[in-house]
Scaffold this active site. Structure first.
Site, short mmCIF file in Angstrom:
data_model
loop_
_atom_site.label_atom_id
_atom_site.label_comp_id
_atom_site.label_asym_id
_atom_site.label_seq_id
_atom_site.Cartn_x
_atom_site.Cartn_y
_atom_site.Cartn_z
CE1 TYR A 44 45.61 34.46 34.82
CE2 TYR A 44 43.86 35.41 36.15
CZ TYR A 44 44.29 34.82 34.98
OH TYR A 44 43.38 34.60 33.98
CG LEU A 184 36.39 46.36 27.51
CD1 LEU A 184 36.76 47.37 28.59
CD2 LEU A 184 35.29 46.93 26.61
CB ILE A 222 36.05 38.49 33.06
CG1 ILE A 222 35.29 37.21 33.35
CG2 ILE A 222 37.15 38.74 34.10
CD1 ILE A 222 36.15 35.95 33.21
CB SER A 225 40.10 48.76 34.53
OG SER A 225 40.60 50.08 34.51
N1 NAP Z 1 41.02 32.12 31.12
C1 NAP Z 1 42.03 32.72 30.53
O1 NAP Z 1 42.90 32.08 29.92
C2 NAP Z 1 42.13 34.22 30.58
C3 NAP Z 1 42.92 34.89 29.64
C4 NAP Z 1 42.98 36.29 29.70
C5 NAP Z 1 42.27 36.97 30.67
N2 NAP Z 1 41.54 36.28 31.60
C6 NAP Z 1 40.78 37.01 32.67
O2 NAP Z 1 39.98 38.01 32.09
C7 NAP Z 1 40.33 39.28 32.65
C8 NAP Z 1 40.09 40.37 31.64
O3 NAP Z 1 40.86 40.18 30.47
P1 NAP Z 1 42.04 41.14 30.07
O4 NAP Z 1 42.50 41.89 31.27
O5 NAP Z 1 43.03 40.34 29.33
O6 NAP Z 1 41.38 42.11 29.01
P2 NAP Z 1 40.34 43.34 29.04
O7 NAP Z 1 39.56 43.41 30.28
O8 NAP Z 1 39.67 43.26 27.72
O9 NAP Z 1 41.32 44.60 28.93
C9 NAP Z 1 42.09 45.11 29.94
C10 NAP Z 1 42.80 46.35 29.38
O10 NAP Z 1 41.83 47.27 28.91
C11 NAP Z 1 41.96 48.52 29.55
N3 NAP Z 1 40.61 48.95 29.90
C12 NAP Z 1 39.76 48.36 30.77
N4 NAP Z 1 38.60 49.04 30.83
C13 NAP Z 1 38.72 50.08 29.97
C14 NAP Z 1 37.84 51.14 29.60
N5 NAP Z 1 36.62 51.25 30.10
N6 NAP Z 1 38.30 52.05 28.70
C15 NAP Z 1 39.54 51.94 28.17
N7 NAP Z 1 40.42 50.95 28.48
C16 NAP Z 1 40.00 50.03 29.38
C17 NAP Z 1 42.80 48.29 30.77
O11 NAP Z 1 43.62 49.41 30.99
P3 NAP Z 1 43.43 50.36 32.30
O12 NAP Z 1 44.02 49.60 33.45
O13 NAP Z 1 44.21 51.57 31.96
O14 NAP Z 1 41.97 50.63 32.48
C18 NAP Z 1 43.64 47.07 30.38
O15 NAP Z 1 44.81 47.50 29.70
C19 NAP Z 1 41.77 39.10 33.13
O16 NAP Z 1 42.14 40.08 34.08
C20 NAP Z 1 41.70 37.69 33.68
O17 NAP Z 1 41.09 37.71 34.98
C21 NAP Z 1 41.43 34.93 31.54
#
Ligand code: NAP
Length: 296
Positions: A44, A184, A222, A225
């Site tokens: 990252y 999410l 995890i 946002s």
């Molecule tokens: N191990 C791995 O390979 C791997 C892969 C992917 C992710 N990860 C980790 O997991 C974390 C989370 O996954 P992710 O960021 O991919 O997906 P996520 O948390 O499912 O989704 C993030 C997205 O959802 C929106 N969001 C968040 N909360 C919200 C709410 N309450 N209402 C509406 N929209 C919302 C955010 O936009 P806004 O900013 O506008 O709120 C952002 O665009 C990553 O940041 C990373 O640390 C790990």
């Protein structure tokens, strides 16, 4: 044992793909609402922003719970692996992280060398716990047999629109707990009427319902946002409990099999598990972790 839930760090702030001032601002908001567990990775390129932020908070941030991940480009040798972890620790400004993961199984290669290097990192005191990420059920078995200490976690995509029952079975079989990323479905759950409708009875939003469903499975969550409102809402998920019938309604949505990290999105991913048809599965277990009002 679950290193996240046992230490009340079952709500983890994700940091991908944030960097620079955007990340700094999101961390300030996350810290203000009560997040103390943070998820990052070498890939990252943001570990130093997190290290600098926590250093700026001062001694009270000493209790922060950090997970980072070693990227496959550093799996070439023990020396390469371990020196990359030392650099991560420098960037995060800590002597050791709470949880150190291998980010992905290496493409088409033996997974054992990277697991061996991960254990060496633990022996050197670079991490309190070690674990894996994006491992399939079969790989969980290989890892559990190969590693001499309990693996703390398999961090995987997990949300109500994907059927990850093979990984849940793998967790029960191997004793390696899961944690959820893309909790999410990268925003795809927001505004969906099925979740909103369930949430109305609890005075919660649909996204809070989805996150609560994951927590009620005993799986740490995890979320990432950049909006204060969403960060606060994602944290505010421990003061209600979904009924058994609402859990069942959400379980049924898993049949959609909506995968964010598809093979098109991540061609380096392993061949993901395919779900067992619902009728052939053992009865769903319904766990009720005690509701906690702790902010840390
Ligand atoms: N191990 C791995 O390979 C791997 C892969 C992917 C992710 N990860 C980790 O997991 C974390 C989370 O996954 P992710 O960021 O991919 O997906 P996520 O948390 O499912 O989704 C993030 C997205 O959802 C929106 N969001 C968040 N909360 C919200 C709410 N309450 N209402 C509406 N929209 C919302 C955010 O936009 P806004 O900013 O506008 O709120 C952002 O665009 C990553 O940041 C990373 O640390 C790990």
């Amino acid at each position: 044992m679950n290193v996240y839930t046992d230490s009340s760090h079952e709500r983890i702030f994700g940091t991908y793909p944030l960097t620079g001032d955007t990340l700094r601002s999101a961390l300030e908001d996350a810290y203000a609402v009560g997040y103390r567990a943070f998820d990052t990775a070498q890939e990252y390129e943001n570990e130093s922003v997190i290290g600098d932020f926590l250093a700026s908070v001062g001694p009270e941030a000493d209790g922060a719970h950090l997970t980072t991940k070693v990227m496959p480009a550093n799996f070439g040798s023990a020396t390469e692996f371990l020196s990359s972890v030392e650099k991560s620790l420098e960037r995060l400004r800590v002597e050791r992280v709470n949880v150190l993961l291998v980010h992905w199984p290496p493409i088409g290669e033996d997974i054992l060398p990277s697991l061996d290097y991960l254990q060496q990192a633990l022996q050197r005191g670079f991490a309190e716990h070690i674990g894996i990420s994006n491992y399939t059920r079969q790989m969980m078995h290989t890892a559990a047999a190969a590693v001499e200490v309990p693996l703390a976690v398999n961090q995987v995509e997990f949300h109500p629109l994907i059927d990850q029952s093979p990984l849940e079975a793998g967790a029960l079989e191997t004793g390696i707990p899961l944690s959820s990323y893309c909790s999410l479905a990268r925003g795809a759950i927001a505004g969906r009427p099925e979740f909103e409708e369930i949430g109305r009875a609890y005075g919660k939003t649909g996204t809070q319902v989805a996150l609560r469903w994951i927590l009620q499975k005993g799986i740490p969550v995890i979320t990432m946002s950049t909006s204060y409102k969403n960060i606060k809402s994602n944290f505010d998920i421990v003061d209600f409990e979904l009924s058994h019938s609402d859990v069942e309604k959400i379980e049924a949505m898993r049949a959609e099999n909506y995968r964010v990290i598809s093979l098109e999105e991540a061609p380096w991913a392993p061949r993901w598990d395919t779900p067992t048809p619902r009728e052939n599965r053992p009865a769903a277990s319904f766990t009720r972790p005690a509701a906690s009002s702790k902010g840390v």
